[in-house]
Enzyme design. Structure first.
Site, short mmCIF file in Angstrom:
data_model
loop_
_atom_site.label_atom_id
_atom_site.label_comp_id
_atom_site.label_asym_id
_atom_site.label_seq_id
_atom_site.Cartn_x
_atom_site.Cartn_y
_atom_site.Cartn_z
N SER A 1 -10.44 0.06 6.52
CA SER A 1 -9.79 0.07 5.20
C SER A 1 -9.05 -1.20 4.79
CB SER A 1 -8.83 1.24 5.09
OG SER A 1 -9.55 2.41 4.83
N SER B 1 -9.93 2.18 2.21
CA SER B 1 -9.00 2.91 1.37
C SER B 1 -7.96 2.00 0.71
CB SER B 1 -8.28 3.98 2.21
OG SER B 1 -7.48 3.37 3.21
N LYS C 1 0.86 -1.19 0.00
CA LYS C 1 0.00 0.00 0.00
C LYS C 1 0.89 1.24 0.00
CE LYS C 1 -3.98 2.16 2.33
NZ LYS C 1 -4.97 2.08 3.43
N1 GLN Z 1 -13.74 4.85 5.43
C1 GLN Z 1 -13.10 5.30 6.62
C2 GLN Z 1 -12.61 6.71 6.43
O1 GLN Z 1 -12.81 7.22 5.39
C3 GLN Z 1 -11.97 4.38 7.00
C4 GLN Z 1 -10.74 4.59 6.23
C5 GLN Z 1 -9.57 3.79 6.75
O2 GLN Z 1 -9.75 2.81 7.47
N2 GLN Z 1 -8.38 4.25 6.45
O3 GLN Z 1 -12.07 7.31 7.29
#
Ligand code: GLN
Length: 482
Positions: free
Chosen positions: A172, A148, A73
């Protein structure tokens, strides 16, 4: 590449394939893929890593993961690799050092095929907030892969790589794993070092592995986890072998299903697949019990105060002075800051910074930030009470299967609501896993979430492994793509 980490490791050990051959194949697939799963490919660097892995093996120093290709990532700093966190702000940033996760992966002989696409600074649930364009879901390229860690999930689901790293601040790892039909685990907060992992919300962020199977996740977590003196929130615990309990029988396992989780808020197809998953666990010897998480309904509200608050602080470092994007035109310092940040950050990141600074401002701190922290405590207490009655909790990952591209982008709050089953886990700092449990609308994968008490990673992986030995959802692959 249809192999798993475990099967490819066996082939590497037997000498029937080399790290360079696997890397070459993965690179070719990545280059040919229409999914936009990678932000950066650097074939020379990848092949150098693969040659080093083969040399290690030739010298008799290979470990279980030496030569396994992975997608990293693009949030983990890796020396010499462009590291963007999905942002134009870091579009020209080449990391000068390795994150601990990267360093440990290298030491284990993992070979980085490329830098996986992601929502900007990990803010999002669909991967549509990336400055490098959206990622497509390999099961249906008109749909999102989840976010994400969308590039990581898509790359694994499409068979480009057998495994990837992800980070999970509010879902995410689990949600893209669910949307793409793969397996991913978010460890207990503090188990995987955050050193060199670009910060979104520091009290919630946690790295973890994504792969086709729970067994693969366990193998990768062995390499990723462990105390790191360079992360002040890293937990000083003895190293664990996360594969140790994989085959343990599930007889007597108490599976808690939170009251209301399979009621109105979840679509019929997801409910059916998750229910079938729970029945499968019962077939394997588990006992279903009902549990209550009375404050779960406030998790999204609390999360979307706390995460932006921490983000607004973490992202203040991108000012155009030290590193990252700097505006070309400005007359004074204040304008340079403002223009650099306005140009460098996308709309969602700017929205979160505004929300974060607002809830932390003197006049509103008590009403929002303090209240959210109190809710966080209550949610952790709810889990503690629930785990007195059950060993693990099972439920959905998301209310529906993967959305269509563009379906949620007009209304950010609609997108936030999709995090209803995931954010509470991060607020409580607990480990949780997503594994494929069936298919729903449009033939899209459905994820089953398993949540455990602190440090129950080996147990969660054990439950998921037994489930996967009895089912074949995780063996299905999207036709066509990649
Ligand atoms: N969807 C959540 C956010 O937008 C979680 C994102 C994540 O876990 N990095 O904050």
């Amino acid at each position: 590449m249809r192999g798993t980490v475990a099967s490819l490791a066996a082939e590497l050990a037997a000498g029937s394939v080399s790290a360079v051959e696997l890397a070459t194949e993965a690179l070719a697939r990545a280059q040919a893929s229409p999914l936009n799963a990678f932000i950066t490919l650097d074939p020379e660097r990848t092949l150098a890593e693969a040659r080093a892995a083969d040399a290690l093996r030739a010298a008799g120093q290979a470990g279980p993961l030496t030569g396994i290709p992975i997608a990293q990532k693009d949030i983990f700093c890796a020396e010499g690799w462009r590291t963007t966190a999905g942002s134009k702000m870091l579009g020209n940033f080449v990391a000068p050092y390795d994150a601990t996760v990267v360093a440990r992966g290298k030491a284990a002989g993992l070979v980085t095929i490329g830098r996986a696409n992601m929502d900007e600074f990990a803010m999002g649930s669909t991967n549509e907030n990336s400055a490098f364009g959206p990622v497509h879901n390999p099961w249906d390229i008109t749909r999102v892969p989840g976010g994400s860690s969308g590039g990581s999930a898509a790359a694994v689901a499409a068979g480009i790589v057998p495994a990837a790293t992800g980070t999970d601040t509010g879902g995410s790892i689990r949600q893209p794993a669910g949307f793409c039909g793969i397996t991913g685990i978010k460890p207990t907060y503090g188990v995987v070092s955050r050193y060199g992992m670009i910060a979104y919300a520091s009290s919630l962020d946690q790295g973890g592995p994504m792969a086709r199977t729970a067994q693969d996740c366990a193998m990768l977590l062995n390499a990723m986890a462990g105390f790191d003196a360079r992360d002040a929130t890293s937990l000083p615990r003895d190293a664990e072998d996360y594969t140790r309990d994989l085959d343990r029988p599930l007889d007597g396992l108490r599976v808690g299903v939170p009251r209301g989780w399979l009621a109105d808020g979840v679509s019929a197809d997801v409910r059916a697949a998750v229910e079938a998953g729970i029945v499968q666990l019962e077939t394997l010897g588990a006992k279903r019990v009902e549990v209550d998480l009375p404050h779960a309904q406030y998790a999204i509200a609390a999360y979307y105060v706390i995460a932006p608050a921490e983000a607004s602080s973490n992202l203040s470092r991108y000012d155009g002075v030290r590193y990252g994007h700097r505006a070309a035109d400005y007359t004074d310092l204040a304008e340079m800051y403002a223009r650099s940040r306005s140009e460098g950050f996308g709309a969602e990141v700017q929205r979160r910074i505004l929300v974060g600074t607002y809830v932390l401002s003197a006049g509103y701190y008590d009403a929002y930030y303090l209240k959210a922290q109190q809710v966080r405590r209550r949610i952790a207490d709810d889990f503690a009470a629930a785990f007195a009655q059950c060993d693990i909790i099972a439920g959905p990952i998301a209310p529906t299967v993967a959305y269509k591209l563009g379906e949620k982008t007009a209304d950010p709050v609609q997108m936030y609501l999709g995090d209803v089953y995931t954010t509470l886990v991060n607020l409580a700092g607990l480990p949780a896993l997503s594994l494929p449990c069936g298919f729903g609308e449009g033939g899209m994968p459905v994820g089953l979430q398993l949540i455990g008490g602190a440090f129950s990673e080996a147990r969660l992986l054990n439950v998921a492994h037994r489930f996967q030995q009895a089912t074949d959802h995780h063996l299905q692959t999207p036709g066509g793509a990649a």
